[in-house]
Write a protein that holds these residues in place. Sequence first.
Motif, short mmCIF file in Angstrom:
data_model
loop_
_atom_site.label_atom_id
_atom_site.label_comp_id
_atom_site.label_asym_id
_atom_site.label_seq_id
_atom_site.Cartn_x
_atom_site.Cartn_y
_atom_site.Cartn_z
N ILE A 146 -15.85 -7.90 49.09
CA ILE A 146 -17.25 -7.49 48.86
C ILE A 146 -17.91 -6.92 50.13
N LYS A 147 -17.21 -7.02 51.27
CA LYS A 147 -17.76 -6.46 52.50
C LYS A 147 -17.61 -4.94 52.50
N SER A 148 -18.60 -4.27 53.07
CA SER A 148 -18.50 -2.81 53.16
C SER A 148 -17.47 -2.40 54.20
N ARG A 149 -17.39 -3.18 55.29
CA ARG A 149 -16.37 -2.94 56.32
C ARG A 149 -15.83 -4.28 56.81
N LEU A 150 -14.56 -4.29 57.19
CA LEU A 150 -13.94 -5.51 57.69
C LEU A 150 -14.01 -5.52 59.21
N ASP A 151 -14.37 -6.67 59.79
CA ASP A 151 -14.39 -6.78 61.25
C ASP A 151 -12.99 -7.13 61.76
N TYR A 152 -12.87 -7.29 63.08
CA TYR A 152 -11.56 -7.54 63.69
C TYR A 152 -10.92 -8.82 63.15
N ALA A 153 -11.72 -9.88 63.02
CA ALA A 153 -11.19 -11.16 62.53
C ALA A 153 -10.69 -11.03 61.09
N ASP A 154 -11.43 -10.28 60.26
CA ASP A 154 -11.01 -10.06 58.86
C ASP A 154 -9.67 -9.33 58.82
N LYS A 155 -9.57 -8.29 59.63
CA LYS A 155 -8.34 -7.48 59.62
C LYS A 155 -7.15 -8.30 60.10
N LYS A 156 -7.38 -9.13 61.10
CA LYS A 156 -6.30 -9.98 61.61
C LYS A 156 -5.83 -10.97 60.55
N LEU A 157 -6.79 -11.57 59.83
CA LEU A 157 -6.46 -12.52 58.77
C LEU A 157 -5.76 -11.82 57.60
N PHE A 158 -6.24 -10.63 57.27
CA PHE A 158 -5.62 -9.89 56.17
C PHE A 158 -4.19 -9.49 56.52
N ARG A 159 -3.98 -9.12 57.79
CA ARG A 159 -2.62 -8.78 58.23
C ARG A 159 -1.68 -9.97 58.06
N LYS A 160 -2.17 -11.16 58.40
CA LYS A 160 -1.36 -12.37 58.22
C LYS A 160 -1.03 -12.58 56.75
N ILE A 161 -2.03 -12.44 55.89
CA ILE A 161 -1.80 -12.62 54.45
C ILE A 161 -0.77 -11.61 53.95
#
Length: 208
Positions: A146-161
């Motif tokens: 639902i976020k318009s943009r992902l921050d650094y922490a989001d991207k790092k977590l998504f990469r792990k997933i």
Amino acid sequence: MAIEEEDRPIVISLNARLRSFLNDYGEKGKIVLQAAVMRAKEVYSNGENSLGDFDYKGLKKFLESMGDEYNPKAILTVMERKYGLIETSYRSSKQHWWRFYDFSAIERELNLSEKLEEDDSRRIIKAMYASLEPMRMVDILKKMAIKSRLDYADKKLFRKIAFEDLIHVEEVLRRMTERESEFQDEIRMLKDILRLTEEISIKLIRER
């Protein structure tokens, strides 16, 4: 005489002898016994003018159809002489036929054994599913989606997933889909995870 006495089965129930055989000879013994049962069913259904319940050539045919090139002679010998599950009903230079001492009891015990194995498999699949913490994963992904943009922490977590978790999601989903009627709710949850990851992937690609 001593050798003959060793070969002669101890007088115990057929179910006990069968369980002992399956325990001693494991998967290989079970496969040979299953092939014998399958051949016997074929003989019964075809109304063949048979010389017993199953024959060596017919049993070999079923083993080959199961992808097993194993020579069953040794196991057939112990099934007959040591465990008393079968007996020779006809033998010549070209044919060897056996009959079961109690076909119904053997078929029933095999079905029970398969059911227990299926139950164990189900427990393993459920444990794998639980280890994924799917509800937590869905919550995390929904917040990202639902976020318009992902921050650094989001991207790092998504990469792990993406690199560590999704491969396990795929494996559990594959196993559950093979038994779809038993895991309908769980399958929906895993498919939600995949749907959300796709949405987030599209968001990241568009950001570039």
